[in-house]
Design a protein around this motif. Sequence first.
Motif, PDB file in Angstrom:
ATOM      1  N   HIS A  63       9.018  39.570  -7.956  1.00 62.53           N
ATOM      2  CA  HIS A  63       9.017  38.099  -7.979  1.00 62.53           C
ATOM      3  C   HIS A  63       7.665  37.573  -8.464  1.00 62.53           C
ATOM      4  CE1 HIS A  63      12.202  38.223  -4.472  1.00 62.53           C
ATOM      5  NE2 HIS A  63      12.647  38.733  -5.592  1.00 62.53           N
ATOM      6  N   GLU A  64       6.608  38.159  -7.936  1.00 65.14           N
ATOM      7  CA  GLU A  64       5.261  37.688  -8.307  1.00 65.14           C
ATOM      8  C   GLU A  64       4.954  37.992  -9.770  1.00 65.14           C
ATOM      9  OE1 GLU A  64       2.492  39.220  -5.420  1.00 65.14           O
ATOM     10  OE2 GLU A  64       3.440  38.094  -3.798  1.00 65.14           O
ATOM     11  N   ALA A 199      14.343  31.035 -12.633  1.00 63.63           N
ATOM     12  CA  ALA A 199      13.421  32.009 -12.043  1.00 63.63           C
ATOM     13  C   ALA A 199      13.345  31.847 -10.528  1.00 63.63           C
ATOM     14  CB  ALA A 199      12.029  31.853 -12.652  1.00 63.63           C
ATOM     15  N   HIS A 200      13.512  30.630 -10.059  1.00 68.95           N
ATOM     16  CA  HIS A 200      13.422  30.400  -8.614  1.00 68.95           C
ATOM     17  C   HIS A 200      14.631  30.957  -7.865  1.00 68.95           C
ATOM     18  CE1 HIS A 200      10.119  27.051  -8.924  1.00 68.95           C
ATOM     19  NE2 HIS A 200       9.682  28.256  -9.210  1.00 68.95           N
ATOM     20  N   ALA A 203      12.922  34.254  -5.909  1.00 65.39           N
ATOM     21  CA  ALA A 203      11.588  33.736  -5.615  1.00 65.39           C
ATOM     22  C   ALA A 203      11.428  33.343  -4.162  1.00 65.39           C
ATOM     23  CB  ALA A 203      11.312  32.517  -6.501  1.00 65.39           C
ATOM     24  N   ALA A 204      10.179  33.382  -3.739  1.00 60.27           N
ATOM     25  CA  ALA A 204       9.811  32.937  -2.398  1.00 60.27           C
ATOM     26  C   ALA A 204       8.440  32.293  -2.468  1.00 60.27           C
ATOM     27  CB  ALA A 204       9.780  34.123  -1.433  1.00 60.27           C
ATOM     28  N   SER A 205       8.096  31.568  -1.413  1.00 59.77           N
ATOM     29  CA  SER A 205       6.794  30.912  -1.361  1.00 59.77           C
ATOM     30  C   SER A 205       5.949  31.511  -0.250  1.00 59.77           C
ATOM     31  CB  SER A 205       6.983  29.411  -1.108  1.00 59.77           C
ATOM     32  OG  SER A 205       5.768  28.847  -0.670  1.00 59.77           O
ATOM     33  N   ASN A 206       4.703  31.787  -0.590  1.00 54.13           N
ATOM     34  CA  ASN A 206       3.748  32.297   0.403  1.00 54.13           C
ATOM     35  C   ASN A 206       2.729  31.250   0.809  1.00 54.13           C
ATOM     36  OD1 ASN A 206       4.856  34.927   0.288  1.00 54.13           O
ATOM     37  ND2 ASN A 206       3.725  35.308  -1.583  1.00 54.13           N
ATOM     38  N   ASP A 207       2.575  30.228   0.001  1.00 53.36           N
ATOM     39  CA  ASP A 207       1.425  29.355   0.193  1.00 53.36           C
ATOM     40  C   ASP A 207       1.739  27.871   0.359  1.00 53.36           C
ATOM     41  OD1 ASP A 207      -0.858  31.314  -0.134  1.00 53.36           O
ATOM     42  OD2 ASP A 207       0.298  31.704  -1.948  1.00 53.36           O
ATOM     43  N   VAL A 208       2.961  27.451   0.013  1.00 48.36           N
ATOM     44  CA  VAL A 208       3.259  26.014   0.148  1.00 48.36           C
ATOM     45  C   VAL A 208       3.220  25.630   1.626  1.00 48.36           C
ATOM     46  CG1 VAL A 208       4.990  24.208  -0.202  1.00 48.36           C
ATOM     47  CG2 VAL A 208       4.569  25.901  -2.001  1.00 48.36           C
TER      48      VAL A 208
HETATM   49  C1  HEM Z   1       8.261  23.936 -13.861  1.00 52.70           C
HETATM   50  C2  HEM Z   1       7.940  23.764 -12.656  1.00 52.70           C
HETATM   51  C3  HEM Z   1       7.591  24.805 -11.618  1.00 52.70           C
HETATM   52  C4  HEM Z   1       6.959  24.547 -10.456  1.00 52.70           C
HETATM   53  C5  HEM Z   1       6.450  23.197  -9.974  1.00 52.70           C
HETATM   54  C6  HEM Z   1       6.859  25.792  -9.734  1.00 52.70           C
HETATM   55  C7  HEM Z   1       6.260  25.936  -8.495  1.00 52.70           C
HETATM   56  C8  HEM Z   1       6.290  27.074  -7.720  1.00 52.70           C
HETATM   57  C9  HEM Z   1       5.718  27.189  -6.406  1.00 52.70           C
HETATM   58  C10 HEM Z   1       4.979  26.108  -5.665  1.00 52.70           C
HETATM   59  C11 HEM Z   1       5.971  28.440  -5.959  1.00 52.70           C
HETATM   60  C12 HEM Z   1       5.563  29.043  -4.617  1.00 52.70           C
HETATM   61  C13 HEM Z   1       4.221  29.716  -4.723  1.00 52.70           C
HETATM   62  C14 HEM Z   1       3.792  30.205  -3.351  1.00 52.70           C
HETATM   63  O1  HEM Z   1       3.717  29.394  -2.423  1.00 52.70           O
HETATM   64  O2  HEM Z   1       3.559  31.435  -3.191  1.00 52.70           O
HETATM   65  C15 HEM Z   1       6.694  29.125  -6.999  1.00 52.70           C
HETATM   66  C16 HEM Z   1       7.133  30.418  -6.918  1.00 52.70           C
HETATM   67  C17 HEM Z   1       7.698  31.097  -7.966  1.00 52.70           C
HETATM   68  N1  HEM Z   1       7.867  30.621  -9.248  1.00 52.70           N
HETATM   69 FE1  HEM Z   1       7.715  28.711  -9.844  1.00 52.70          FE
HETATM   70  N2  HEM Z   1       7.441  26.780 -10.466  1.00 52.70           N
HETATM   71  C18 HEM Z   1       7.884  26.242 -11.630  1.00 52.70           C
HETATM   72  C19 HEM Z   1       8.478  26.949 -12.666  1.00 52.70           C
HETATM   73  C20 HEM Z   1       8.613  28.314 -12.704  1.00 52.70           C
HETATM   74  C21 HEM Z   1       8.991  29.077 -13.855  1.00 52.70           C
HETATM   75  C22 HEM Z   1       9.333  28.480 -15.217  1.00 52.70           C
HETATM   76  C23 HEM Z   1       9.004  30.383 -13.494  1.00 52.70           C
HETATM   77  C24 HEM Z   1       9.314  31.602 -14.313  1.00 52.70           C
HETATM   78  C25 HEM Z   1       9.872  31.605 -15.506  1.00 52.70           C
HETATM   79  C26 HEM Z   1       8.658  30.443 -12.097  1.00 52.70           C
HETATM   80  C27 HEM Z   1       8.662  31.583 -11.340  1.00 52.70           C
HETATM   81  C28 HEM Z   1       8.394  31.623  -9.992  1.00 52.70           C
HETATM   82  C29 HEM Z   1       8.630  32.783  -9.155  1.00 52.70           C
HETATM   83  C30 HEM Z   1       9.291  34.074  -9.588  1.00 52.70           C
HETATM   84  C31 HEM Z   1       8.159  32.453  -7.885  1.00 52.70           C
HETATM   85  C32 HEM Z   1       8.205  33.333  -6.643  1.00 52.70           C
HETATM   86  C33 HEM Z   1       6.950  34.172  -6.462  1.00 52.70           C
HETATM   87  C34 HEM Z   1       7.066  35.033  -5.207  1.00 52.70           C
HETATM   88  O3  HEM Z   1       8.182  35.243  -4.701  1.00 52.70           O
HETATM   89  O4  HEM Z   1       6.017  35.523  -4.769  1.00 52.70           O
HETATM   90  N3  HEM Z   1       8.413  29.177 -11.655  1.00 52.70           N
HETATM   91  N4  HEM Z   1       6.878  28.273  -8.064  1.00 52.70           N
END
Ligand code: HEM
Length: 366
Positions: A63-64, A199-200, A203-208
């Motif tokens: 995910h990261e 992509a979400h 996905a998960a959030s660690n910091d929000v």
């Molecule tokens: C366009 C607006 C987007 C916003 C505002 C956004 C915001 C965020 C936020 C706040 C997190 C949580 C981070 C944390 O707290 O650890 C997150 C996680 C994530 N985002 Fe986005 N994101 C956006 C678009 C995308 C795009 C386009 C991708 C990939 C193509 C993406 C892939 C991911 C993934 C895979 C995670 C999870 C990471 C994990 O599980 O550790 N995001 N995103």
Amino acid sequence: MALKHLFITISAALVANAAAVSKRATCSTGQTVSNAACCAWFPVLEDIQQNMFAGGQCNAEAHESLRLVFHDGIAISPAMEARGEFGGGGADGSIMLFDTIETAFHPNIGLDEIVNIQKPFVQKHGVNPADFIPFAGAVAVSNCPGAPEMQFFTGRKIATQAAPDGLVPEPFHTVDQILARTNDAGGFDELETVWMLSAHSIAASNDVDPTVQGLPFDSTPEQFDGQFFLDTQLRGVLFPGSGGNQGEVESAIAGEIRLQSDHLIARDSRTACEWQSFVNNQTKLQDDFQFIFTAIATLGQDMDALVDCSDVIPAPQPQNFGATRFPPGKTNADIEQACAATPFPTLATVPGLATSVARIPPPPGA
Ligand code: HEM
Ligand SMILES: *[C@@H]1O[C@H](CO)[C@@H](O)[C@H](O)[C@H]1NC(C)=O
């Protein structure tokens, strides 16, 4: 003169053609690829599958790794360049090459972890970091059941300086801000911005929410599926800790976190119908994400200068799930309908009592 020029052009074309044909190669590791330059990536693949993705899992590191592709690539701004400022290099590896600068940017919070996990693999195999980030991202997505066939190109120009701050979308940005940013970065429109957000689904959030790590964005974070688009369309409910942080709104399922940006894009008249289209159309989800991932992963690069090494990326994990269903206890009555043109699809509900979605803690020591 003209004839000579023509002759040179033709011979050059023949030579180029011969080179293209002879490039088809069997690697020392046994695989056949369309370009011998791609062989170098098989040992990298083997290593990251075993030692980063725990034997090919769609895990927290996967995910990261996907998130890192976005945060490297989206940091490019033709609008800033037009004003005479440096607008960043896009998918140029700057987030790893200048990590002390870029991982300190607010939207990049937490990405120091995956950069530190990835760096030793880049060093060990001596590969281009700007290529490695999309490579790891493509392999990561292919590990998630339901994923599209992922593409991979090599030969990126690498960053010579850090990207400027302020180019990565934040969850507290307005829909207008996010659409303007993706449009500036890559000419993406509002539909393509929805495609990106698939992509979400993994996905998960660690910091929000700083008090809880690994809160998923949907109830099936190990599957590349339409669940994220369904879960975000449910009416939000206040759980303990839900919706209290900047960029977070109330979620509908215990244990899930919902970003304000996802919530708003799911409900904006410009994007709501595209959002809904992904709830139960796996083929569309796959096709559009395959396209948009490559677009993000090559931002700022000249496609003609890159080599297509997609044949190194494993076939995606097969889809091991059926049609999207409501999580236990939820039905069509819980949908906050936003697409005016088309009704929400009628879907079954997972039987049983509502439970809290399991967290996906970040890697130990990260
Ligand atoms: C366009 C607006 C987007 C916003 C505002 C956004 C915001 C965020 C936020 C706040 C997190 C949580 C981070 C944390 O707290 O650890 C997150 C996680 C994530 N985002 Fe986005 N994101 C956006 C678009 C995308 C795009 C386009 C991708 C990939 C193509 C993406 C892939 C991911 C993934 C895979 C995670 C999870 C990471 C994990 O599980 O550790 N995001 N995103
Ligand atoms: C899925 O999306 C494709 C592409 O937009 C469309 O042609 C098809 O009709 C959709 N299928 C369903 C079941 O909605």
